[in-house]
Motif scaffolding. Structure first.
Motif, PDB file in Angstrom:
ATOM      1  N   LYS A 175      10.078 -61.207 -16.124  1.00 45.18           N
ATOM      2  CA  LYS A 175       9.669 -62.080 -15.686  1.00 45.18           C
ATOM      3  C   LYS A 175       8.394 -62.085 -14.255  1.00 45.18           C
ATOM      4  CE  LYS A 175       8.824 -67.235 -15.797  1.00 45.18           C
ATOM      5  NZ  LYS A 175       9.792 -68.268 -15.874  1.00 45.18           N
ATOM      6  N   ARG A 176       9.292 -61.633 -13.067  1.00 43.15           N
ATOM      7  CA  ARG A 176       8.584 -61.303 -12.178  1.00 43.15           C
ATOM      8  C   ARG A 176       8.034 -60.173 -12.687  1.00 43.15           C
ATOM      9  NH1 ARG A 176      14.346 -62.129 -10.078  1.00 43.15           N
ATOM     10  NH2 ARG A 176      14.547 -59.297 -10.218  1.00 43.15           N
ATOM     11  N   THR A 177       8.053 -58.787 -12.819  1.00 48.03           N
ATOM     12  CA  THR A 177       7.278 -58.205 -13.001  1.00 48.03           C
ATOM     13  C   THR A 177       5.431 -59.036 -13.987  1.00 48.03           C
ATOM     14  OG1 THR A 177       8.558 -56.323 -12.738  1.00 48.03           O
ATOM     15  CG2 THR A 177       6.420 -55.857 -14.083  1.00 48.03           C
ATOM     16  N   ALA A 178       6.412 -59.274 -14.750  1.00 47.54           N
ATOM     17  CA  ALA A 178       5.263 -59.912 -15.680  1.00 47.54           C
ATOM     18  C   ALA A 178       4.231 -60.657 -15.077  1.00 47.54           C
ATOM     19  CB  ALA A 178       5.171 -60.074 -17.163  1.00 47.54           C
ATOM     20  N   GLU A 179       4.287 -61.442 -14.276  1.00 49.28           N
ATOM     21  CA  GLU A 179       3.804 -63.132 -14.248  1.00 49.28           C
ATOM     22  C   GLU A 179       3.479 -61.817 -12.470  1.00 49.28           C
ATOM     23  OE1 GLU A 179       6.097 -66.356 -14.189  1.00 49.28           O
ATOM     24  OE2 GLU A 179       6.798 -65.525 -12.305  1.00 49.28           O
ATOM     25  N   GLY A 180       3.300 -61.504 -12.002  1.00 51.40           N
ATOM     26  CA  GLY A 180       2.801 -59.963 -11.165  1.00 51.40           C
ATOM     27  C   GLY A 180       1.101 -59.378 -11.171  1.00 51.40           C
ATOM     28  N   GLN A 181       1.183 -59.230 -12.536  1.00 54.72           N
ATOM     29  CA  GLN A 181      -0.104 -59.006 -13.336  1.00 54.72           C
ATOM     30  C   GLN A 181      -0.516 -59.542 -13.842  1.00 54.72           C
ATOM     31  OE1 GLN A 181       1.326 -55.703 -16.896  1.00 54.72           O
ATOM     32  NE2 GLN A 181       3.072 -55.009 -14.796  1.00 54.72           N
ATOM     33  N   LEU A 182      -0.350 -60.971 -13.741  1.00 52.25           N
ATOM     34  CA  LEU A 182      -1.124 -62.023 -13.922  1.00 52.25           C
ATOM     35  C   LEU A 182      -2.080 -62.891 -13.150  1.00 52.25           C
ATOM     36  CD1 LEU A 182       1.535 -64.450 -16.546  1.00 52.25           C
ATOM     37  CD2 LEU A 182      -0.713 -62.902 -17.020  1.00 52.25           C
ATOM     38  N   GLY A 183      -3.119 -63.081 -13.327  1.00 52.60           N
ATOM     39  CA  GLY A 183      -3.904 -64.235 -12.606  1.00 52.60           C
ATOM     40  C   GLY A 183      -3.207 -65.531 -12.737  1.00 52.60           C
ATOM     41  N   GLU A 184      -3.891 -66.337 -11.585  1.00 56.77           N
ATOM     42  CA  GLU A 184      -3.475 -67.622 -11.356  1.00 56.77           C
ATOM     43  C   GLU A 184      -3.599 -68.588 -12.371  1.00 56.77           C
ATOM     44  OE1 GLU A 184      -0.680 -70.788 -10.001  1.00 56.77           O
ATOM     45  OE2 GLU A 184      -1.460 -68.639  -8.911  1.00 56.77           O
ATOM     46  N   ALA A 185      -4.411 -68.438 -13.334  1.00 52.32           N
ATOM     47  CA  ALA A 185      -4.729 -69.148 -14.193  1.00 52.32           C
ATOM     48  C   ALA A 185      -3.735 -68.684 -16.069  1.00 52.32           C
ATOM     49  CB  ALA A 185      -6.361 -69.067 -15.125  1.00 52.32           C
ATOM     50  N   GLU A 186      -3.932 -67.291 -15.552  1.00 56.52           N
ATOM     51  CA  GLU A 186      -3.445 -66.672 -16.784  1.00 56.52           C
ATOM     52  C   GLU A 186      -2.003 -67.164 -16.686  1.00 56.52           C
ATOM     53  OE1 GLU A 186      -4.475 -62.813 -15.482  1.00 56.52           O
ATOM     54  OE2 GLU A 186      -5.452 -62.393 -18.467  1.00 56.52           O
ATOM     55  N   ARG A 187      -1.217 -67.195 -15.150  1.00 52.83           N
ATOM     56  CA  ARG A 187       0.141 -67.772 -14.796  1.00 52.83           C
ATOM     57  C   ARG A 187       0.428 -68.912 -15.402  1.00 52.83           C
ATOM     58  NH1 ARG A 187       0.541 -66.996 -10.283  1.00 52.83           N
ATOM     59  NH2 ARG A 187       0.706 -64.476 -10.397  1.00 52.83           N
ATOM     60  N   LYS A 188      -0.698 -70.087 -14.997  1.00 59.06           N
ATOM     61  CA  LYS A 188      -0.523 -70.813 -15.690  1.00 59.06           C
ATOM     62  C   LYS A 188      -0.766 -71.810 -17.058  1.00 59.06           C
ATOM     63  CE  LYS A 188      -2.804 -73.118 -11.654  1.00 59.06           C
ATOM     64  NZ  LYS A 188      -3.011 -73.906 -10.856  1.00 59.06           N
ATOM     65  N   VAL A 189      -1.724 -70.995 -17.864  1.00 59.23           N
ATOM     66  CA  VAL A 189      -1.117 -70.600 -19.604  1.00 59.23           C
ATOM     67  C   VAL A 189      -0.050 -69.956 -20.525  1.00 59.23           C
ATOM     68  CG1 VAL A 189      -2.121 -69.386 -20.862  1.00 59.23           C
ATOM     69  CG2 VAL A 189      -3.678 -70.503 -19.803  1.00 59.23           C
ATOM     70  N   ALA A 190       0.556 -69.146 -19.634  1.00 59.25           N
ATOM     71  CA  ALA A 190       1.736 -68.832 -19.747  1.00 59.25           C
ATOM     72  C   ALA A 190       2.824 -69.738 -19.811  1.00 59.25           C
ATOM     73  CB  ALA A 190       2.951 -67.082 -18.835  1.00 59.25           C
TER      74      ALA A 190
END
Length: 326
Positions: free
Chosen positions: A247-262
């Protein structure tokens, strides 16, 4: 110590001394179960001694009846045993003959239960019910048979969940679609029996499948999906280190907006499975039903006075609508 000494005196038929010690013990701890039982033990032993001759005669007749195959009936081994038992319930001879008789009658049932042959065990118990239905040994064995029956029925239902779940894992239906995912099936199985022996392996299998899917998502540049897979693992095993790292690795590849969507997607996914949004509390005047509960079944059982029902309205003459022409 007084109770132990009194029981030793009972064995030596010194009932006066045993009664004296029992009285001393009662003065010190009259509510103690061992002290209370001692009084009855003295009475039973005195009764057995006073009736020893008649008890001996009855047991001798019972032995003859048993040898002749007259186990039950008006002049049977069991009837004679009961007569002897009424005269001396604490008699060693009575206890020994009862053990012998019960072993001969009930050991075949025990053998069937030990071998898993529930049908044969239940048939034998049914045959003995007329004569032994009130006997504590028969009732105990019938209880064991019922317990085994209930466990088998539970195992059957759990195995249906396991079979469905294994098919969903093979098909890749780990978290979706709603209503046909492995995680939902796992939750249904846990609601039925969270301590069932097969659950640990199924949890482990689903966790492994989710981790593989999450890593694949990460490798194919789908970090948002990898986050959902990791959250699925963490909903099963909150301390899973691999899922936390994924999860940490995947979230590190997301932008802020994408992280909120996820995060929103994971929250919605859990809400569908659990029927509840984590950030909201249930109203104080509401009680959540246990997982797997059936509102129609609870209403028909009298656990609910009324319910809002649609197509699942029970077709039963006892059911009435509270609102005319709704």
């Amino acid at each position: 110590a007084l109770v132990a000494a009194a029981r030793a005196d009972i064995d030596k038929a010194d009932f006066d001394r045993a009664r004296m010690l029992q009285n001393f013990a009662a003065d010190l701890a009259g509510e103690d179960p061992g002290v209370q039982a001692l009084q009855q033990a003295i009475t039973d032993a005195q009764l057995a001694k006073a009736n020893a001759a008649e008890i001996g005669r009855l047991l001798a007749e019972a032995e003859k009846a048993l040898s002749a195959g007259r186990t039950f009936g008006s002049d049977s081994a069991y009837a004679l045993l009961n007569s002897a038992q009424r005269l001396g319930p604490a008699s060693a001879g009575v206890k020994a003959f009862r053990a012998k008789l019960m072993a001969r009658v009930l050991d075949p049932v025990r053998t069937d239960l030990a071998g898993g042959n529930l049908v044969a065990a239940e048939a034998k118990l049914k045959q003995l019910e007329t004569d032994l239905g009130n006997d504590p040994d028969w009732r105990a064995l019938a209880g064991e048979a019922q317990k085994l029956k209930v466990q088998r029925e539970l195992d059957g239902r759990m195995n249906q969940f396991y079979t469905r779940m294994e098919a969903q894992v093979r098909a890749g239906k780990l978290l979706a679609p709603t209503g046909d995912s492995a995680l939902e099936t796992l939750r249904d199985a846990e609601a039925l029996d969270i301590r069932h022996a097969g659950l640990a392996q199924r949890r482990a299998d689903l966790v492994a499948a989710l981790l593989r899917a999450g890593q694949k998502d990460l490798d194919t540049n789908r970090p948002a999906s990898a986050v959902r897979q990791a959250d699925g693992v963490l909903s099963i095993d909150a301390a899973n280190a691999q899922a936390q790292a994924l999860k940490r690795t995947a979230e590190g590849q997301l932008g802020e907006a994408e992280r909120k969507v996820a995060q929103a997607m994971s929250g919605a996914q859990n809400a569908v499975i659990d029927g509840h949004l984590a950030e909201y509390q249930d109203p104080a005047n509401c009680v959540r039903l246990p997982k797997g509960a059936s509102i129609p079944d609870m209403m028909m059982a009298g656990e609910l006075d009324a319910a809002l029902l649609g197509e699942d309205m029970p077709k039963d003459a006892r059911v009435r609508t509270l609102v005319p022409d709704p």
